[in-house]
Design an enzyme around this catalytic site. Sequence first.
Site, short mmCIF file in Angstrom:
data_model
loop_
_atom_site.label_atom_id
_atom_site.label_comp_id
_atom_site.label_asym_id
_atom_site.label_seq_id
_atom_site.Cartn_x
_atom_site.Cartn_y
_atom_site.Cartn_z
N ASP A 9 0.98 -1.30 0.04
CA ASP A 9 -0.03 -0.13 -0.09
C ASP A 9 0.62 1.23 0.50
OD1 ASP A 9 -2.86 1.57 0.28
OD2 ASP A 9 -1.73 1.85 2.24
N ASP A 27 0.17 4.95 0.74
CA ASP A 27 -0.80 5.51 2.23
C ASP A 27 -0.41 5.34 3.23
OD1 ASP A 27 -1.19 8.27 -0.10
OD2 ASP A 27 -2.54 6.89 -0.74
N ASP A 43 -2.03 -0.44 6.08
CA ASP A 43 -2.53 -0.22 7.06
C ASP A 43 -3.88 -0.09 7.22
OD1 ASP A 43 -2.97 2.05 5.34
OD2 ASP A 43 -3.02 3.38 7.05
#
Length: 173
Positions: free
Chosen positions: A7, A9, A133
């Site tokens: 990922d 961000d 996250d």
Amino acid sequence: MARIAIDMDGVMADTTQQYINWYAERYGVQVDKATLYGQPETSGFPHGKEVIRGFLYEPGFFRTKPVIKDSQEVIKALYDKHEVFIVSAAMEFPNSLPEKLEWLEEFYPFIGWQNIVFCGSKTIVQADYMIDDHVKNLQPFKGEALMFTAPHNVNITDFKRVNSWEEVGALLL
């Protein structure tokens, strides 16, 4: 050779620090990152989460995020050893897709366009590992889910956790 989905961000790009920086620039208030631990993303700022969510629609927000410490070096080493894909949700916010691509080209020039996947939902991702996250991306994932620590996820215990890129490197290199 493992296939690894990473990922952007909150994992490669420090979204929390970007919220803090933009908030300080606009409101003159420096928010301590430690006060955001355990709170939902975009919460914990004096003016409320609507103000912070508004940043996601502003030109430049995605393009100017700080790089998370050690991510460039570890991702390069992973890229040289494994099949690495950058997988990022980039459809919800109008500026995010072109800005994320420009950001990747600047900070991760070794990642070819063939290894960049911009999508709406990550439920289609198939890999051996996913580093993310957010619970919403890790829950449906069929491979080994690795939760990258961010203030909004510190209380989640459902996934194997990695707290830094140094830990990712120790695990996957």
